[in-house]
Design an enzyme around this catalytic site. Structure first.
Site, short mmCIF file in Angstrom:
data_model
loop_
_atom_site.label_atom_id
_atom_site.label_comp_id
_atom_site.label_asym_id
_atom_site.label_seq_id
_atom_site.Cartn_x
_atom_site.Cartn_y
_atom_site.Cartn_z
N GLU A 122 13.57 -15.77 -0.28
CA GLU A 122 13.12 -14.80 0.74
C GLU A 122 11.84 -15.37 1.35
O GLU A 122 10.75 -14.82 1.17
CB GLU A 122 12.86 -13.43 0.09
CG GLU A 122 12.57 -12.31 1.09
CD GLU A 122 12.11 -11.01 0.41
OE1 GLU A 122 11.95 -11.00 -0.83
OE2 GLU A 122 11.93 -10.01 1.13
N GLN A 139 0.84 -1.21 0.00
CA GLN A 139 0.00 0.00 0.00
C GLN A 139 0.87 1.26 0.00
O GLN A 139 0.54 2.25 -0.65
CB GLN A 139 -0.94 0.01 1.21
CG GLN A 139 -2.14 -0.93 1.09
CD GLN A 139 -3.05 -0.59 -0.08
OE1 GLN A 139 -3.26 0.57 -0.42
NE2 GLN A 139 -3.57 -1.61 -0.74
N HIS A 156 18.49 -11.81 -1.52
CA HIS A 156 18.13 -12.33 -0.19
C HIS A 156 18.76 -13.69 0.11
O HIS A 156 19.61 -13.80 0.96
CB HIS A 156 16.62 -12.38 0.03
CG HIS A 156 16.00 -11.03 0.11
ND1 HIS A 156 16.20 -10.19 1.17
CD2 HIS A 156 15.23 -10.34 -0.77
CE1 HIS A 156 15.57 -9.06 0.96
NE2 HIS A 156 14.97 -9.12 -0.22
N HIS A 162 15.62 -12.44 -7.16
CA HIS A 162 15.22 -12.66 -5.78
C HIS A 162 14.97 -14.17 -5.63
O HIS A 162 14.29 -14.76 -6.49
CB HIS A 162 13.89 -11.96 -5.49
CG HIS A 162 13.98 -10.51 -5.18
ND1 HIS A 162 14.29 -9.56 -6.12
CD2 HIS A 162 13.79 -9.83 -4.02
CE1 HIS A 162 14.27 -8.36 -5.56
NE2 HIS A 162 13.98 -8.48 -4.28
#
Lengths: 505, 505
Positions: B354, B204, B379, B351
């Site tokens: 994670e 958000q 990560h 990525h």
């Protein structure tokens, strides 16, 4: 028959590895599949050959685990005090309770038996006195006469007199119980804001029960009841870290350590005679690491003598108490060198690496335990951060005694999926699962710790083979002779086959 | 000159290892010392040769770290939101701020720049409209005309009109700021009870700032300000995961992705021209992993084109968004195979890992990233639980981008000493330290993450050599060509020598 493959996939692994060190930009699905299988085969139990019935049970377990992971509150991610009731409703837990788990190799003498039994049975016996300390703990003594006042404690109260005056003894019993465990229904992080507070409460609880369990008749029953509880949880063998306290009688007379050890031997024999499918128990004499070097010298000498006199029941020697605040192994190096200097056998089972003080003197215990040729490593929480110590432990087959709930409750880790042993399990590092101080943590036997290991550490991938190898490890890494291990394994296998056939759909 | 030894101790290690696989019951203190040194030499930076001045600074750092560990509240054990003010008072942190840290290789485009600047500067610009969504977030747009209403949002308010009516704009500004970050002064565990809530708030906040930063003039300034903040934190190079949004102008006209990428190129050149001791920045074009396979095909094709047209600024391709709820790499295998099929270079910087969903499809991303020949792993939180993937990453020199504060804030781990990268650092696994979304976490630049790595992961043992190797790693594992790396290393070394000579006592 127990079949353990000696890394047959090592050759395949090397080949795949070689192929893969080049540049691959479009993965071959078969190669991917092979690497996934290779990785799965590297975990604890990954090379176990499964019978058809075991495969059926495994399929059931896989389904259960998928459902378990979907639960809104995932128990291994939560504090055990909050997770306990959730775990109790888990079908995986029910199955693990029934599963023959082999031996419990890291359990402390004064935390084997449920606190409820201690309060409802022991404190209701005649001649039981209690006083309240200035620091709001309690102390007990059994005595034929009114006992002498203790410093920093209220006058003694004879419990049977007190209970006779009460309409309802529930509150009193609950209050006593609260003093004999660190389990709490309240928020554990609020009650125990840091490691210092929880260790202090933990040690106070041991002091509180001391006067109860060192009364010779209670000592016998306490141990017998502890064996019963582990046996009921389908554990067939115990190695007990034992302080070997000097036990007392009602008239105040005192027995020596050898007497305590002999009592363990006698009760173990009685219990095993009455439960022929229980394999037995052995004792690791343990002393608090707060003593100084010269006291330790005397204790090691005594341990050597006990080892010589009671070779059947005595497994070896260890130190207990919080590593962070106690003395490191290296401080005791002269005393610990005595057995080797005298050419005397005294196997060591050292606690080491139960710490998050990385790089400190305490953190050196892991390497030192291995240098002193320890037979196993108690906890080894810090092991994955010590590549040299980890390599030695693997190469020499020095198993790590992983105590998940203990490490979480004592605040080394919160989400058990992050426990360092997850890495060890993914690599089939020599390890066993144990429960440390189950009664103190509101746990019991081994099933809760097996649940955390299987569901939390192992993730979706660990399977019936993992459980099987963990159970076998507990015999293979025990202090039993090879011949005894064979016998124990045969007994375990019989139980295992029955368990599998009864539970596979 | 930068001196990196190629494991000269390997031979010694083998020898010691061999000696030690036998039974030793009385440890030889020299052998113990040698093993301790061996273990220390295996960690990140453990084989770095230090100058006299570096040794002096190291002695100072060692002292500081011993004092740091004695602090009642040990910052790496605490949630970063609570630890931040403590870290700010740490002398180690002050030193790390001044230290030339090399490059930041894992940072997201929309979280490089402080939220305060965004509110105090950007939202005060003319033509800035805001509305409040039904789910209590906010949205912005810059427009020369009154903008068309957004669905599920209140009518637009022109911020300059609103502010003109307020006596005091502090509350409004703070409220806007609260919507653009997930940092909170309240108890983070209460505000964000689980990963779902924090990921939702996180996404958000990105949506909230979207209308601000995709306005072309703001976009330029935002990026320039981001470079300034990293530069001020003594970071000399950036690799930015960038969504390359289509930017808009005040009249509503829209630019395409190539224009956005070119803007990055222009601003980077401007900034570097004005700051000759800044080395530059490159862009890793990143798309949200929520798209479907056919959309991904189009995006990969566009990425290949961008890579061809902007080889200087474009480093490669990645996917962003929460792994646990997004699609796994393997789902996109056809699209991701396109570059190799066409013989076109498109480096991947995926990525992967994670997650704490061990053994699931998502957890497979680590191996798949490596099979797709990823240049680095974003990560890699789950890496130590994947021995095959870990071995490949090490052997191929595929560095893990470790983002400690991010993993803690996004609830993968609580006490950073338990972060899996502690193991990786103890073994000198290829890794770099980065900050992921510093502005979103109330952090900035790289110094906070370096603090957590040096004090939390490394424990007492990590030293000036560790810091030096971490900084060097950030250049060595960057997407720069070997020639550019040499140049960047020479620039870094100059800064480093100055830092050491100014701070060694």
């Amino acid at each position: 028959m127990v079949v353990l493959l000696q890394r047959p996939l090592a050759a395949v692994a090397g080949l795949l590895w070689y192929c893969l060190t080049g540049v691959l930009s479009i993965p071959d699905p078969r190669q991917r599949e092979a690497l996934m299988k290779l990785e799965a085969s590297m975990q604890t139990g990954g090379q176990m050959i499964l019978t058809d019935a075991e495969k059926q049970l495994d399929a059931l377990l896989f389904k259960m685990k998928q459902e378990e992971i979907m639960r809104a509150d995932f128990p291994p991610a939560m504090h055990f005090f909050k997770a306990r009731t959730l775990i109790q409703t888990s079908p995986i837990f029910s199955l693990l309770q029934k599963m023959p788990k082999g031996g419990a190799l890291h359990v402390h003498d004064l935390s084997t038996t449920s606190i409820e039994w201690l309060v409802k049975n022991v404190t209701y016996r005649p001649h039981c006195y209690m006083c309240c300390t200035d620091s709001r703990s309690i102390r007990f003594v059994f005595s034929s006469q009114w006992p002498k006042a203790l410093p920093y404690c209220s006058p003694w109260i004879l419990l049977e007199n007190l209970r006779a005056k009460l309409v309802n003894t529930t509150d009193l019993d609950n209050s006593i119980m609260g003093n004999l465990t660190i389990f709490t229904d309240q928020d554990p992080e609020t009650v125990y804001p840091n490691q210092e507070v929880i260790w202090d409460t933990f040690e106070q609880a041991f002091l509180a029960m001391w006067g109860l369990v060192t009364y010779a008749p209670v000592f016998r029953d306490y141990y017998y009841q502890g064996l019963t509880e582990f046996y009921t949880d389908n554990v067939m063998y115990l190695e007990l870290r034992a302080l070997l306290p000097e036990l007392y009688e009602l008239d105040g007379s005192i027995h020596n350590r050898a007497w305590t050890l002999k009592t363990y031997q006698d009760i173990t024999r009685d219990f095993t005679a009455e439960h022929p499918d229980f394999f037995g128990a052995r004792i690791i004499f343990s002393v608090h690491r707060a003593v100084n070097a010269s006291v330790m010298t005397g204790i090691v000498e005594e341990a050597m003598k006990l080892q010589r006199d009671f070779p059947d029941i005595m497994a070896g020697f260890d130190m207990v108490g919080r590593e962070d605040s106690g003395r490191p192994l290296w401080y005791f190096r002269d005393a610990l060198s005595l057995p080797a200097e005298h050419g005397v056998t005294l196997p060591f089972f050292f606690h080491a690496g139960e710490t998050d003080l990385e790089g400190t003197e305490v953190d050196q215990n892991l390497l030192d335990a291995l240098l002193f040729n320890t037979s196993r490593i108690g906890h080894g929480f810090a092991l994955p951060r010590h590549p040299v110590a980890k390599g030695l432990s693997r190469k020499r087959g020095v198993a790590v005694e992983v105590c998940l709930i203990s490490n979480q409750v004592m605040q080394l880790v919160k989400d058990l999926r992050n426990h360092p042993a997850a890495t060890l399990m993914s690599e089939n590092h020599p390890l066993v699962i144990s429960s440390d101080d189950p009664a103190m943590f509101g746990s019991s036997g081994l099933s809760y710790d097996f649940y955390e290991a299987f569901v939390g550490l192992g993730g979706i991938r660990s399977n019936i083979g993992s459980l099987k190898e963990l159970a076998i490890n507990s015999i293979r890494y025990s202090s039993l002779t090879l011949k005894q291990q064979e016998k124990a394994l045969a007994l375990w296998q019989k139980k295992w086959d029955k368990f599998v056939s009864e539970n596979a759909l």
